[in-house]
Write an enzyme that holds these catalytic residues in place. Structure first.
Site, short mmCIF file in Angstrom:
data_model
loop_
_atom_site.label_atom_id
_atom_site.label_comp_id
_atom_site.label_asym_id
_atom_site.label_seq_id
_atom_site.Cartn_x
_atom_site.Cartn_y
_atom_site.Cartn_z
N PRO A 48 -21.49 11.94 0.08
CA PRO A 48 -22.21 12.01 0.92
C PRO A 48 -23.44 10.12 0.25
CG PRO A 48 -22.18 12.55 -1.16
CD PRO A 48 -20.68 12.21 -0.93
N MET A 49 -25.13 10.61 0.50
CA MET A 49 -26.09 10.14 0.07
C MET A 49 -26.45 9.85 -1.42
SD MET A 49 -29.04 11.12 3.95
CE MET A 49 -29.73 9.46 3.96
N LYS A 53 -22.77 4.44 -2.13
CA LYS A 53 -22.42 3.18 -1.60
C LYS A 53 -22.26 1.86 -1.36
CE LYS A 53 -22.39 6.38 1.41
NZ LYS A 53 -22.97 7.07 0.84
N SER A 54 -23.37 1.80 -1.50
CA SER A 54 -23.69 0.42 -1.01
C SER A 54 -24.25 -0.35 -2.64
CB SER A 54 -25.01 0.55 -0.60
OG SER A 54 -25.43 1.21 0.43
N ASP A 124 -20.80 -2.16 5.45
CA ASP A 124 -21.93 -1.16 4.81
C ASP A 124 -22.37 0.22 6.32
OD1 ASP A 124 -22.66 0.49 2.38
OD2 ASP A 124 -24.63 -0.67 2.43
N GLU A 125 -22.31 0.93 5.08
CA GLU A 125 -23.09 1.88 6.89
C GLU A 125 -22.00 1.64 7.98
OE1 GLU A 125 -25.39 4.06 5.15
OE2 GLU A 125 -26.97 2.70 4.34
#
Ligand SMILES: [Zn+2]
Length: 237
Positions: A48-49, A53-54, A124-125
């Protein structure tokens, strides 16, 4: 990751074979089509946000670069809205912005044509990429021996899979949920990305709307546990 562990005996001494190794004739076992059995891989890391992740994407880029590998970083709709990967803990790295018309294979081929080595891509993203981009990632792995590490959300604000994420689940060699927990306001593990408009959890709208998880954003996102996502309960925030 279990997939890696299962594949490890094939190439134990070469955990990260790159194109140079392959061109030099890696001693790894080969399939009947002549290509190495254990070579590049497409890996999807999701969460999730706010789960980092980044940050993990940039850490992975750093780790590979430190071992002498060369890679490219791509992104789409980074929170900075610029051609870079930025993280909530202050890291930033230049990146190639992925557009509808960009072919990731051309990106790699063009770099090679300029004499720039590319052993891997950090994407990414990736949930915001097109389906074609995901298939291009698979092609880079299978036919160009380039590792692709994709990072992104699995589900949108309606708790439905992003098409690109679904394609990654279908095609990736391995899929891993990022293990940094994001907590709902209630203390349970956060799982779903609620879009908050005018103080309420939105249930309809465009799949991708720019926003952040900061309170002041016009459209903001808040990670909730399933119970509170389904109830539309944002707590006392
Ligand atoms: Zn909750």
């Amino acid at each position: 990751m279990t997939d890696d562990a299962a594949a490890a005996p094939i190439c134990l001494a070469r955990p990260l074979p790159g194109p140079d190794d392959l061109r030099a004739g890696c001693a790894a076992a080969r399939a009947v089509d002549g290509r190495p059995l254990h070579a590049a891989a497409l890996k999807f890391f999701w969460g999730p946000m706010d789960c980092g992740k980044s940050t993990m994407a940039l850490q992975m880029n750093h780790n590979h670069a430190r071992q002498g590998r060369r890679g490219l970083v791509t992104t789409r709709i980074d929170r900075s809205l610029g051609p870079q990967v930025t993280t909530r803990i202050g890291l930033a790295h230049a990146a190639v912005e992925v557009t509808d018309t960009l072919d990731l294979r051309d990106l790699v081929r063009d770099a090679w044509a300029e004499g720039v080595r590319v052993d891997y891509l950090i994407c990414d993203e990736a949930s915001f990429y097109n389906l074609e981009h995901i298939d291009q990632m698979a092609d880079l792995v299978d036919n160009y021996d380039v590792d692709v590490y994709a990072f992104g959300l699995a589900t949108d604000f309606r708790s439905c899979l992003f098409p690109a994420a679904q394609r990654l689940f279908e095609l990736a060699d391995s899929v891993a949920r990022i293990q940094v927990e994001v907590l709902c306001w209630c203390g349970r593990e956060g799982l779903l990305n609620a879009r908050v408009v005018d103080g309420r959890v939105a249930r309809e709208g465009e799949q991708v709307v720019i926003g952040d998880t900061v309170d002041t954003a016009e459209v903001r996102y808040q990670v909730l546990c399933r119970r509170h996502y389904r109830a539309g309960d944002l707590g006392g925030r």
